[in-house]
Design a protein around this motif. Structure first.
Motif, short mmCIF file in Angstrom:
data_model
loop_
_atom_site.label_atom_id
_atom_site.label_comp_id
_atom_site.label_asym_id
_atom_site.label_seq_id
_atom_site.Cartn_x
_atom_site.Cartn_y
_atom_site.Cartn_z
N ALA A 102 0.89 -1.08 -0.05
CA ALA A 102 -0.05 0.07 0.18
C ALA A 102 0.93 1.17 0.03
O ALA A 102 0.74 2.22 -0.72
N LEU A 103 2.06 1.32 0.81
CA LEU A 103 2.75 2.38 0.88
C LEU A 103 3.51 2.48 -0.45
O LEU A 103 3.91 3.71 -0.90
N GLY A 104 3.89 1.45 -0.95
CA GLY A 104 4.59 1.45 -2.45
C GLY A 104 3.60 2.27 -3.32
O GLY A 104 3.91 2.90 -4.27
N VAL A 105 2.65 1.75 -3.29
CA VAL A 105 1.52 2.35 -4.34
C VAL A 105 1.35 3.83 -3.99
O VAL A 105 1.12 4.83 -4.94
N LEU A 106 1.47 4.21 -2.78
CA LEU A 106 0.89 5.54 -2.49
C LEU A 106 2.11 6.56 -2.90
O LEU A 106 1.96 7.45 -3.15
N HIS A 107 3.28 5.83 -2.70
CA HIS A 107 4.72 6.59 -3.21
C HIS A 107 5.15 6.37 -4.63
O HIS A 107 6.07 6.92 -4.98
N ALA A 144 5.87 3.63 -6.09
CA ALA A 144 7.19 2.76 -6.24
C ALA A 144 6.64 1.78 -7.25
O ALA A 144 5.55 1.47 -7.24
N GLU A 145 7.72 1.24 -7.97
CA GLU A 145 7.51 0.23 -9.07
C GLU A 145 7.82 -1.18 -8.59
O GLU A 145 7.58 -2.19 -9.29
N THR A 146 8.87 -1.20 -7.54
CA THR A 146 9.44 -2.51 -7.41
C THR A 146 9.58 -2.46 -6.00
O THR A 146 9.59 -1.52 -5.11
#
Lengths: 173, 144
Positions: A32-37, A39-41
């Motif tokens: 979830a944090l990756g999607v919000l920021h 991030a692709e990997t």
């Protein structure tokens, strides 16, 4: 030794369930944090860190909250011990790797040092202050929840007392 | 242990204990039965009076003196707490701390505390704390 064997199955069950639960939820949080920021990997380092974090946390939780090692400790003692050891574990893991809080928040909070002594202190120790704050809030939340739980437990105790008193009266009659 | 009741008209109340040997256990049973129909001698100031054990809320030891507490009175008694423990029924009276024995029948409610003690509220609203050392005995008695 017999008592150790008696509590071992519960300890292992809790460990398995706790590790699975933690890992699943923290992985979802990471995604979830990756999607919000944007991030692709997700790096291997982050995944290994997450697994070690969950494994260590689950192990500490199970060692402290089951009766395997601590037979007669109360809830407050167990909670305090758990939070202290968990905090220590989080700072030790990994000593030479990424800061756990940075991992959680994605990046160092932009904090300007300088100005007054207090601003410098807060700026230099912001991560630690946030971490201590989180632990304190967690501790208070657990104590509040346990307070309401013990109120409910009081109802069960009083019911058991009433049954005992009625048995005594019936026996006397 | 087998308990029998035989109703016989015009006969006084008599309790006979049949056993193979009158050991410590039998002597305690005799004490419990004897206390059922007897009273505790207590001092209320200068006056001496007799109090039914079932009216007592709790006993407390203070400065090597033992006091019993009822709903409306506090009186001093001769016996020590350890003597009362032997004399009173363990199903009705429970040691809850180093200095107190409580009458379980007079407890209105129980509540476990954060520090592993149990708070007992008596029928007159008074609150007593069952210490950590003696709380397990209460749990065993109530089968919690």
């Amino acid at each position: 030794m017999t008592q150790f064997k008696q509590y071992l199955p519960q300890f292992l069950t809790w460990l398995r369930n706790g590790f699975a639960f933690c890992t699943t939820w923290f992985l979802l949080l990471l995604l979830a944090l990756g999607v919000l920021h944007g991030a692709e990997t997700v790096t291997m380092q982050a995944l290994v860190h997450l697994l070690l974090w969950c494994a260590g946390g689950s192990l500490l939780f199970c060692l402290i909250f089951t009766k395997l090692l601590l037979r007669s400790a109360g809830f407050t003692f167990r909670l305090t011990l758990f939070l202290l050891l968990a905090a220590g574990y989080q700072f030790l893991l990994p000593i030479y790797g990424p800061n756990p809080l940075r991992f959680l928040f994605g990046k160092q909070f932009p904090m300007q040092y300088g100005g007054t002594q207090w601003e410098y202190f807060v700026g230099a120790n912001f991560n630690a202050i946030v971490f201590v704050g989180i632990m304190a809030v967690l501790f208070l939340a657990c104590m509040v929840i346990y307070h309401f739980y013990s109120k409910k437990k009081g109802t069960l105790y009083t019911e058991a007392l009433r049954r005992y008193q009625e048995e005594g009266e019936n026996a006397a009659v | 242990m087998e308990i029998q009741i035989q109703e016989q008209a015009d006969s006084p109340l008599q309790v006979i204990i049949r056993c193979t040997r009158a050991d410590e256990r039998i002597r305690r049973l005799r004490s419990h039965i004897a206390l059922f129909d007897s009273r505790l001698q207590a001092k209320d100031g200068e006056a001496t009076c007799f109090v039914d054990a079932c009216e007592v809320l709790y006993f407390e030891s203070v400065d090597n003196r033992t006091f019993l507490y009822t709903v409306d009175a506090v009186m001093e008694i001769r016996q020590r707490l350890y003597e009362l423990e032997l004399l009173l029924s363990e199903r009705e009276f429970l040691r809850i701390s180093k200095s107190q024995i409580v009458n379980i029948r007079k407890i209105r409610s129980l509540r476990p505390e954060l520090n592993r003690t149990i708070l007992a509220t008596m029928c007159n609203g008074e609150k007593l704390s069952i210490s950590r050392k003696y709380a397990p005995a209460l749990r065993r008695l109530l089968q919690i």
